[in-house]
Motif scaffolding. Structure first.
Motif, PDB file in Angstrom:
ATOM      1  N   ALA A  75       0.812  -1.210   0.000  1.00  0.00           N
ATOM      2  CA  ALA A  75       0.000   0.000   0.000  1.00  0.00           C
ATOM      3  C   ALA A  75       0.847   1.262   0.000  1.00  0.00           C
ATOM      4  O   ALA A  75       0.326   2.361  -0.117  1.00  0.00           O
ATOM      5  N   GLY A  76       2.177   1.085   0.160  1.00  0.00           N
ATOM      6  CA  GLY A  76       3.048   2.236   0.327  1.00  0.00           C
ATOM      7  C   GLY A  76       3.069   2.696   1.778  1.00  0.00           C
ATOM      8  O   GLY A  76       2.185   2.358   2.571  1.00  0.00           O
ATOM      9  N   ALA A  77       4.110   3.447   2.127  1.00  0.00           N
ATOM     10  CA  ALA A  77       4.232   3.999   3.478  1.00  0.00           C
ATOM     11  C   ALA A  77       4.726   5.433   3.381  1.00  0.00           C
ATOM     12  O   ALA A  77       5.631   5.744   2.596  1.00  0.00           O
ATOM     13  N   MET A  78       4.121   6.296   4.182  1.00  0.00           N
ATOM     14  CA  MET A  78       4.449   7.710   4.184  1.00  0.00           C
ATOM     15  C   MET A  78       4.786   8.138   5.608  1.00  0.00           C
ATOM     16  O   MET A  78       4.267   7.588   6.579  1.00  0.00           O
ATOM     17  N   GLY A  79       5.661   9.129   5.715  1.00  0.00           N
ATOM     18  CA  GLY A  79       5.920   9.743   7.012  1.00  0.00           C
ATOM     19  C   GLY A  79       6.031  11.247   6.838  1.00  0.00           C
ATOM     20  O   GLY A  79       6.506  11.727   5.800  1.00  0.00           O
ATOM     21  N   PHE A  80       5.598  12.001   7.846  1.00  0.00           N
ATOM     22  CA  PHE A  80       5.740  13.449   7.756  1.00  0.00           C
ATOM     23  C   PHE A  80       5.855  14.073   9.141  1.00  0.00           C
ATOM     24  O   PHE A  80       5.447  13.493  10.154  1.00  0.00           O
ATOM     25  N   GLY A  81       6.460  15.275   9.173  1.00  0.00           N
ATOM     26  CA  GLY A  81       6.632  16.018  10.412  1.00  0.00           C
ATOM     27  C   GLY A  81       7.276  17.355  10.136  1.00  0.00           C
ATOM     28  O   GLY A  81       7.703  17.642   8.998  1.00  0.00           O
ATOM     29  N   PRO A  82       7.383  18.226  11.145  1.00  0.00           N
ATOM     30  CA  PRO A  82       7.972  19.552  10.947  1.00  0.00           C
ATOM     31  C   PRO A  82       9.472  19.467  10.671  1.00  0.00           C
ATOM     32  O   PRO A  82      10.197  18.761  11.378  1.00  0.00           O
ATOM     33  N   GLN A  83       9.925  20.151   9.649  1.00  0.00           N
ATOM     34  CA  GLN A  83      11.335  20.102   9.280  1.00  0.00           C
ATOM     35  C   GLN A  83      12.210  20.583  10.425  1.00  0.00           C
ATOM     36  O   GLN A  83      11.976  21.632  11.012  1.00  0.00           O
ATOM     37  N   GLY A  84      13.241  19.794  10.765  1.00  0.00           N
ATOM     38  CA  GLY A  84      14.169  20.155  11.835  1.00  0.00           C
ATOM     39  C   GLY A  84      13.656  19.881  13.231  1.00  0.00           C
ATOM     40  O   GLY A  84      14.378  20.125  14.208  1.00  0.00           O
ATOM     41  N   ASN A  85      12.444  19.376  13.365  1.00  0.00           N
ATOM     42  CA  ASN A  85      11.871  19.143  14.692  1.00  0.00           C
ATOM     43  C   ASN A  85      11.058  17.853  14.724  1.00  0.00           C
ATOM     44  O   ASN A  85      10.019  17.773  15.380  1.00  0.00           O
ATOM     45  N   ALA A  86      11.550  16.846  14.007  1.00  0.00           N
ATOM     46  CA  ALA A  86      10.870  15.551  13.949  1.00  0.00           C
ATOM     47  C   ALA A  86      11.936  14.453  13.858  1.00  0.00           C
ATOM     48  O   ALA A  86      12.198  13.921  12.774  1.00  0.00           O
ATOM     49  N   PRO A  87      12.565  14.095  14.984  1.00  0.00           N
ATOM     50  CA  PRO A  87      13.672  13.128  14.953  1.00  0.00           C
ATOM     51  C   PRO A  87      13.287  11.777  14.355  1.00  0.00           C
ATOM     52  O   PRO A  87      14.108  11.151  13.676  1.00  0.00           O
ATOM     53  N   PHE A  88      12.066  11.327  14.587  1.00  0.00           N
ATOM     54  CA  PHE A  88      11.622  10.044  14.048  1.00  0.00           C
ATOM     55  C   PHE A  88      11.611  10.076  12.524  1.00  0.00           C
ATOM     56  O   PHE A  88      12.108   9.156  11.855  1.00  0.00           O
ATOM     57  N   ILE A  89      11.054  11.134  11.969  1.00  0.00           N
ATOM     58  CA  ILE A  89      10.994  11.269  10.509  1.00  0.00           C
ATOM     59  C   ILE A  89      12.389  11.464   9.935  1.00  0.00           C
ATOM     60  O   ILE A  89      12.742  10.877   8.900  1.00  0.00           O
ATOM     61  N   ASP A  90      13.212  12.268  10.612  1.00  0.00           N
ATOM     62  CA  ASP A  90      14.582  12.490  10.134  1.00  0.00           C
ATOM     63  C   ASP A  90      15.361  11.177  10.086  1.00  0.00           C
ATOM     64  O   ASP A  90      16.125  10.928   9.143  1.00  0.00           O
ATOM     65  N   GLU A  91      15.193  10.336  11.113  1.00  0.00           N
ATOM     66  CA  GLU A  91      15.908   9.056  11.143  1.00  0.00           C
ATOM     67  C   GLU A  91      15.392   8.118  10.061  1.00  0.00           C
ATOM     68  O   GLU A  91      16.176   7.375   9.443  1.00  0.00           O
ATOM     69  N   ALA A  92      14.098   8.128   9.819  1.00  0.00           N
ATOM     70  CA  ALA A  92      13.551   7.305   8.738  1.00  0.00           C
ATOM     71  C   ALA A  92      14.147   7.710   7.391  1.00  0.00           C
ATOM     72  O   ALA A  92      14.533   6.858   6.578  1.00  0.00           O
ATOM     73  N   ILE A  93      14.232   9.002   7.154  1.00  0.00           N
ATOM     74  CA  ILE A  93      14.813   9.492   5.899  1.00  0.00           C
ATOM     75  C   ILE A  93      16.288   9.107   5.819  1.00  0.00           C
ATOM     76  O   ILE A  93      16.778   8.640   4.781  1.00  0.00           O
ATOM     77  N   ALA A  94      17.022   9.281   6.933  1.00  0.00           N
ATOM     78  CA  ALA A  94      18.447   8.931   6.960  1.00  0.00           C
ATOM     79  C   ALA A  94      18.655   7.442   6.733  1.00  0.00           C
ATOM     80  O   ALA A  94      19.593   7.028   6.034  1.00  0.00           O
ATOM     81  N   SER A  95      17.773   6.616   7.297  1.00  0.00           N
ATOM     82  CA  SER A  95      17.906   5.165   7.123  1.00  0.00           C
ATOM     83  C   SER A  95      17.675   4.772   5.675  1.00  0.00           C
ATOM     84  O   SER A  95      18.332   3.870   5.144  1.00  0.00           O
ATOM     85  N   GLY A  96      16.735   5.447   5.027  1.00  0.00           N
ATOM     86  CA  GLY A  96      16.478   5.170   3.622  1.00  0.00           C
ATOM     87  C   GLY A  96      17.661   5.523   2.744  1.00  0.00           C
ATOM     88  O   GLY A  96      18.021   4.777   1.825  1.00  0.00           O
ATOM     89  N   LYS A  97      18.298   6.657   3.047  1.00  0.00           N
ATOM     90  CA  LYS A  97      19.473   7.068   2.274  1.00  0.00           C
ATOM     91  C   LYS A  97      20.641   6.112   2.513  1.00  0.00           C
ATOM     92  O   LYS A  97      21.329   5.698   1.570  1.00  0.00           O
ATOM     93  N   GLU A  98      20.888   5.751   3.768  1.00  0.00           N
ATOM     94  CA  GLU A  98      22.034   4.902   4.098  1.00  0.00           C
ATOM     95  C   GLU A  98      21.926   3.524   3.457  1.00  0.00           C
ATOM     96  O   GLU A  98      22.930   2.935   3.045  1.00  0.00           O
ATOM     97  N   HIS A  99      20.706   2.993   3.382  1.00  0.00           N
ATOM     98  CA  HIS A  99      20.521   1.646   2.854  1.00  0.00           C
ATOM     99  C   HIS A  99      20.004   1.637   1.411  1.00  0.00           C
ATOM    100  O   HIS A  99      19.577   0.596   0.914  1.00  0.00           O
ATOM    101  N   ASN A 100      20.034   2.792   0.773  1.00  0.00           N
ATOM    102  CA  ASN A 100      19.677   2.902  -0.650  1.00  0.00           C
ATOM    103  C   ASN A 100      18.283   2.351  -0.950  1.00  0.00           C
ATOM    104  O   ASN A 100      18.067   1.647  -1.938  1.00  0.00           O
ATOM    105  N   LEU A 101      17.341   2.689  -0.084  1.00  0.00           N
ATOM    106  CA  LEU A 101      15.965   2.277  -0.313  1.00  0.00           C
ATOM    107  C   LEU A 101      15.327   3.149  -1.399  1.00  0.00           C
ATOM    108  O   LEU A 101      15.731   4.299  -1.618  1.00  0.00           O
ATOM    109  N   HIS A 102      14.318   2.598  -2.030  1.00  0.00           N
ATOM    110  CA  HIS A 102      13.619   3.342  -3.080  1.00  0.00           C
ATOM    111  C   HIS A 102      12.523   4.196  -2.434  1.00  0.00           C
ATOM    112  O   HIS A 102      11.372   3.778  -2.318  1.00  0.00           O
ATOM    113  N   ILE A 103      12.899   5.381  -2.002  1.00  0.00           N
ATOM    114  CA  ILE A 103      11.931   6.270  -1.359  1.00  0.00           C
ATOM    115  C   ILE A 103      12.018   7.665  -1.974  1.00  0.00           C
ATOM    116  O   ILE A 103      13.059   8.074  -2.494  1.00  0.00           O
TER     117      ILE A 103
END
Length: 355
Positions: A53-81
Motif C-alpha cells: 500500500a506504500g508507506a508515508m511519514g511526515f513532520g515539521p522540518q528540523g523538529n521531527a527526529p523520528f521522521i529524520d531518522e527514517a529518511i536517513a535510514s532510507g538514504k544509508e541503505h539505498n531504499l527506493h523512497i
C-alpha cells in the motif's frame, strides 16, 4: 526440542510493514529480511499475508527526529523512497492538511501485514511439520537445570532442551520465575477506525503512515492505515503511555476519557476528511523497554533459555526474522543477524534476582 507454549497477544487485524525506519537505521536489514520471509510464507500458504500500500511519514522540518531518522535510514541503505516537501505531500495525497514547514517521505514498496493470517499460516505450517501446541494453559512455574528446562502449567509439565520465552506483556512475570528481572513497562493503547472520505483515503489512493506532529503545543507520534473494504481509516497514537497491569486492565474503549480524544485531535488537524464517525475501536497492549528497542538474548545464567520481548509496539513486522533468529540461536547458539542492539547487558537495572 523446543515447544511453544506462550504466544504474543495481538490486537487488530493488520500491522505496518515498512523499511525506512524511524526507530533506527540498524533495523533496516532486519526489515528487508522480514519482507522476504513474509513473501515466502504467502507462497507456502493459502492465506493473504501482505498488501503493498506504500508507506508515508511526515513532520515539521528540523523538529521531527523520528521522521529524520527514517529518511536517513532510507538514504544509508539505498531504499527506493521519495523525499517530499509539504506541498509535494499535499499534491500527492490531497486528503492531508499540513503546515508549509513540514517535510516527509514516501516508500512505495511498503504496506501492511494481515496479522491474524500470519499467525494462522505459521500455526498451520508448524503443525504440518510436527509441532505440538498448547493453548489456554497458563504457566505456573519454570524450572531450569544445566541441560534442560521444565515449564509447569495448569494442565501438564513440558520438558525440553531449550526454551524460548516470548510472552508479550507477561514476559516480565515469566522471566522472574527464572531469576531475571526485565525493565519492561506495559501500557494500554487505544486504536480506532474512523469514517473517511473513501475517494481520498482508500487503499488505492492513500498509504500507511507515521506522523511526528505538533498538537496543542506538544509533539506526538501517530500511525495509521488507509481504509479498505469499507473499514474506515485506522489510527493509533504511538507515544501515549497509560501504564497498566495486563491481567487486570480495562479493555473497554472509552473507559478512559482520552481514548477517542487523542485520535480525533490528530484527524481534526491533519486529516479532517477522515475525522468522521467512529466505526470501530479496540485496546492494544504495548510492552515497552526503556529505550524502545527489542530484547532478544540468552538468559545470562542459562544459555539454553532465550528471551524475546519488549517489542515496544513495532515488533510484529519483524516476527518472521525474529523467529529465524531465535531458531538459529536455539539450534546453533549463534545467528547470522546482527542483534547487538537487543542485548540485555545494555540495561544497568537488568539483574538476576537473588533468593
Amino acid at each position: 526440542m523446543i515447544r511453544h507454549m506462550i504466544k504474543e497477544a495481538i490486537t487488530g487485524k493488520h500491522e505496518l510493514s515498512r523499511h525506512a525506519y524511524g526507530e533506527g537505521r540498524e533495523y533496516v536489514p532486519l526489515a528487508l529480511r522480514s519482507q522476504e520471509l513474509w513473501e515466502g510464507l504467502e507462497r507456502k500458504s493459502h492465506l493473504k499475508i501482505f498488501t503493498q500500500a506504500g508507506a508515508m511519514g511526515f513532520g515539521p522540518q528540523g523538529n521531527a527526529p523520528f521522521i529524520d531518522e527514517a529518511i536517513a535510514s532510507g538514504k544509508e541503505h539505498n531504499l527506493h523512497i521519495d523525499f517530499l516537501s509539504s506541498a509535494e505531500i499535499k499534491e500527492r495525497f490531497p486528503g492531508l492538511n499540513l503546515p508549509d514547514d513540514y517535510i516527509g517521505f514516501y516508500e512505495a514498496n511498503s504496506g501492511f501485514l494481515f496479522s491474524e493470517n500470519c499467525i494462522a499460516a505459521y500455526k498451520e505450517l508448524a503443525i504440518h511439520h510436527g509441532a505440538e501446541t498448547s493453548f489456554q494453559n497458563p504457566v505456573i512455574d519454570i524450572e531450569t537445570s544445566d541441560r534442560s528446562v521444565s515449564v509447569i502449567t495448569e494442565n501438564a509439565t513440558f520438558t525440553g532442551d531449550k526454551l524460548i520465552i516470548s510472552a508479550g506483556a507477561w514476559s516480565g512475570t515469566l522471566s522472574e520465575k527464572i531469576g531475571l528481572k526485565l525493565p519492561l513497562k506495559t501500557t494500554r493503547q487505544p486504536i480506532g477506525w474512523f469514517e473517511a472520505n473513501e475517494a481520498l483515503f482508500n487503499l488505492h489512493n492513500f498509504p500507511t503512515f507515521a506522523a511526528e506532529v505538533a498538537i496543542n503545543g506538544s509533539k506526538a507520534l501517530y500511525y495509521g492505515f488507509p481504509s479498505f473494504g469499507g473499514c474506515g481509516l485506522k489510527i493509533g497514537r504511538h507515544d501515549y503511555e497509560d501504564v497498566i497491569d495486563p491481567s487486570t486492565m480495562n479493555r473497554e474503549f472509552g473507559s478512559d476519557i482520552h481514548d477517542e480524544g487523542h485520535l480525533r485531535e490528530f484527524l481534526d488537524t491533519f486529516m479532517p476528511e477522515a475525522a468522521g464517525k467512529l466505526k470501530k475501536a479496540a485496546i492494544c497492549i504495548y510492552t515497552r523497554t526503556p529505550d524502545g528497542h527489542f530484547i532478544i538474548d540468552q538468559h545470562p545464567e542459562h544459555a539454553h533459555v532465550l528471551i524475546a520481548t519488549g517489542f515496544s509496539s513495532h515488533g510484529f513486522k519483524f516476527a518472521s526474522v525474529v523467529g529465524e533468529i531465535l531458531s538459529q540461536l536455539a539450534m546453533h547458539g549463534v545467528t547470522e543477524h546482527d542483534i547487538s542492539l537487543f542485548k540485555l547487558a545494555r540495561f544497568a537495572d537488568c539483574h538476576i534476582k537473588k533468593e
